[in-house]
Scaffold this motif. Structure first.
Motif, mmCIF file in Angstrom:
data_model
loop_
_atom_site.group_PDB
_atom_site.id
_atom_site.type_symbol
_atom_site.label_atom_id
_atom_site.label_comp_id
_atom_site.label_asym_id
_atom_site.label_seq_id
_atom_site.Cartn_x
_atom_site.Cartn_y
_atom_site.Cartn_z
ATOM 1 N N ASP A 15 0.944 -1.185 0.112
ATOM 2 C CA ASP A 15 0.114 0.089 0.043
ATOM 3 C C ASP A 15 0.934 1.145 0.059
ATOM 4 O OD1 ASP A 15 -1.578 2.142 0.529
ATOM 5 O OD2 ASP A 15 -3.047 0.873 2.059
ATOM 6 N N VAL A 16 1.097 1.925 -1.258
ATOM 7 C CA VAL A 16 1.954 3.207 -1.264
ATOM 8 C C VAL A 16 1.286 4.092 -0.437
ATOM 9 C CG1 VAL A 16 3.216 2.320 -3.195
ATOM 10 C CG2 VAL A 16 1.034 3.697 -3.685
ATOM 11 N N ASN A 17 0.070 4.366 -0.228
ATOM 12 C CA ASN A 17 -0.432 5.424 0.522
ATOM 13 C C ASN A 17 0.266 5.336 2.275
ATOM 14 O OD1 ASN A 17 -1.978 5.635 -1.746
ATOM 15 N ND2 ASN A 17 -3.838 6.592 -0.701
ATOM 16 N N ASP A 18 0.151 4.226 2.566
ATOM 17 C CA ASP A 18 0.685 3.940 3.957
ATOM 18 C C ASP A 18 2.247 3.917 3.860
ATOM 19 O OD1 ASP A 18 -2.083 3.208 4.753
ATOM 20 O OD2 ASP A 18 -1.687 1.106 4.668
ATOM 21 N N PHE A 19 2.830 3.341 3.086
ATOM 22 C CA PHE A 19 4.364 3.240 2.884
ATOM 23 C C PHE A 19 4.486 3.786 1.730
ATOM 24 C CE2 PHE A 19 2.905 0.193 5.920
ATOM 25 C CZ PHE A 19 3.802 0.474 7.104
ATOM 26 N N PRO A 20 4.787 5.281 1.436
ATOM 27 C CA PRO A 20 5.283 5.494 0.194
ATOM 28 C C PRO A 20 6.722 5.121 -0.074
ATOM 29 C CG PRO A 20 4.521 7.370 1.552
ATOM 30 C CD PRO A 20 4.574 6.243 2.430
ATOM 31 N N VAL A 21 6.877 5.206 -1.472
ATOM 32 C CA VAL A 21 8.201 4.885 -1.770
ATOM 33 C C VAL A 21 9.099 5.897 -1.773
ATOM 34 C CG1 VAL A 21 9.452 3.791 -3.706
ATOM 35 C CG2 VAL A 21 7.298 3.011 -3.267
ATOM 36 N N PRO A 22 10.045 5.878 -1.110
ATOM 37 C CA PRO A 22 11.180 6.935 -0.868
ATOM 38 C C PRO A 22 11.624 7.438 -2.130
ATOM 39 C CG PRO A 22 11.681 5.590 0.788
ATOM 40 C CD PRO A 22 10.581 4.814 -0.380
ATOM 41 N N GLU A 23 11.790 8.716 -2.588
ATOM 42 C CA GLU A 23 12.537 9.524 -3.463
ATOM 43 C C GLU A 23 14.078 8.590 -4.022
ATOM 44 O OE1 GLU A 23 12.346 11.674 -6.783
ATOM 45 O OE2 GLU A 23 11.020 11.651 -5.150
ATOM 46 N N ASP A 53 -1.668 6.193 -9.444
ATOM 47 C CA ASP A 53 -0.515 4.986 -9.729
ATOM 48 C C ASP A 53 0.698 6.062 -9.789
ATOM 49 O OD1 ASP A 53 1.235 3.720 -11.118
ATOM 50 O OD2 ASP A 53 0.018 3.031 -12.755
ATOM 51 N N PRO A 54 1.811 5.488 -8.723
ATOM 52 C CA PRO A 54 2.904 6.359 -8.618
ATOM 53 C C PRO A 54 4.018 6.099 -9.654
ATOM 54 C CG PRO A 54 2.864 4.373 -7.139
ATOM 55 C CD PRO A 54 1.485 4.521 -7.875
ATOM 56 N N PHE A 55 3.635 4.880 -10.520
ATOM 57 C CA PHE A 55 4.814 4.713 -11.428
ATOM 58 C C PHE A 55 4.639 5.109 -13.031
ATOM 59 C CE2 PHE A 55 4.086 1.392 -8.188
ATOM 60 C CZ PHE A 55 5.140 1.482 -7.586
ATOM 61 N N SER A 56 5.718 5.298 -13.635
ATOM 62 C CA SER A 56 5.624 5.574 -15.118
ATOM 63 C C SER A 56 5.147 4.326 -15.923
ATOM 64 C CB SER A 56 6.907 6.100 -15.762
ATOM 65 O OG SER A 56 7.992 5.383 -15.455
ATOM 66 N N PRO A 57 4.679 4.428 -17.053
ATOM 67 C CA PRO A 57 4.612 3.005 -17.799
ATOM 68 C C PRO A 57 5.754 2.173 -17.946
ATOM 69 C CG PRO A 57 3.528 4.913 -18.810
ATOM 70 C CD PRO A 57 4.257 5.466 -17.817
ATOM 71 N N ASP A 154 13.618 -0.101 9.321
ATOM 72 C CA ASP A 154 14.666 -1.196 8.973
ATOM 73 C C ASP A 154 14.593 -2.114 7.699
ATOM 74 O OD1 ASP A 154 15.570 -0.907 11.681
ATOM 75 O OD2 ASP A 154 13.992 -2.602 12.452
ATOM 76 N N LEU A 155 13.388 -2.126 7.189
ATOM 77 C CA LEU A 155 13.164 -2.587 5.754
ATOM 78 C C LEU A 155 13.801 -1.627 4.737
ATOM 79 C CD1 LEU A 155 11.594 -4.680 3.945
ATOM 80 C CD2 LEU A 155 9.805 -3.014 3.672
ATOM 81 N N LEU A 156 13.591 -0.256 5.118
ATOM 82 C CA LEU A 156 14.166 0.648 3.952
ATOM 83 C C LEU A 156 15.799 0.639 4.101
ATOM 84 C CD1 LEU A 156 12.006 3.842 4.388
ATOM 85 C CD2 LEU A 156 12.080 1.994 2.420
ATOM 86 N N GLU A 157 16.358 0.316 5.331
ATOM 87 C CA GLU A 157 17.784 0.491 5.505
ATOM 88 C C GLU A 157 18.520 -1.067 5.386
ATOM 89 O OE1 GLU A 157 18.172 2.277 9.353
ATOM 90 O OE2 GLU A 157 17.432 4.151 8.326
#
Length: 191
Positions: A15-23, A53-57, A154-157
């Motif tokens: 869920d990218v609203n709960d856990f946005p993908v860092p830049e 949708d946070p992704f490009s095609p 911890d997941l991100l690092e």
């Protein structure tokens, strides 16, 4: 060092609203590094849920993502659980053909069957992996008893999952009442 070796298909529900993908980061890179560190033979499918949708095609084509648009939190979580259920139905025997399910989503504080659902999935032979928010409060939201769980940071690092004893403590703090187990409905005329 890996906790155990798990040669299995892995399905990620994020869920990218709960856990946005860092830049500057990619979902695949984040998940692959965490799972490889735990000894998983990585062959993932990734389904991403969010209000847009946070992704490009190109990213979707490269990353083999599926995007599911849902703006309301309840319906995103509901759709995830339905998708996980469909995966479970399609998996013939998870004890013989191991399947891991990684869930990167916050539960909602209202009583839901979220925790119980994930536990039953684990009892059925699936390896259930979970990501919790850093500010998670086990007394407010049920914590499912799963194979491995990470805190978001911890997941991100590429850190380790929450140690087993610490996670057991979180599970033991959870609300012990799931949906359908309310003591208020003790009418004698129930069938």
């Amino acid at each position: 060092m890996a906790t155990y070796i798990a040669y299995c298909n892995t399905s990620v529900f994020w869920d990218v609203n709960d856990f946005p993908v860092p830049e500057g980061r990619a979902i695949r890179e984040i998940v692959e590094s965490a799972l490889e560190k735990q000894g998983y033979n990585w062959d993932p499918s990734i389904t991403v849920y969010g209000d847009k949708d946070p992704f490009s095609p190109e990213e979707i084509a490269e990353g083999q993502f599926t995007f599911v648009e849902r703006s309301d939190k309840f319906w995103r979580l509901h759709k995830m659980l339905v998708d996980i259920g469909l995966l479970a139905v399609d998996t013939l025997n998870p004890y013989v053909n191991p399947e891991a399910v990684m869930l990167v989503a916050e539960n909602i504080k209202e009583n839901t069957q979220f925790a119980e659902y994930l536990e039953r999935l684990g009892f059925s032979g699936f390896k259930v992996l979970l990501v919790l928010p850093d500010s998670f409060n086990a007394e407010e939201v049920p914590v499912p008893d799963v194979k491995l769980a990470w805190r978001w940071t911890d997941l991100l690092e590429n850190g380790d999952p929450i140690p087993s004893l610490e996670y057991e403590g979180l599970v033991n703090q959870r609300q012990h009442r799931f949906v359908g187990s309310d003591d208020e409905d003790d009418d004698e005329d129930d069938c």
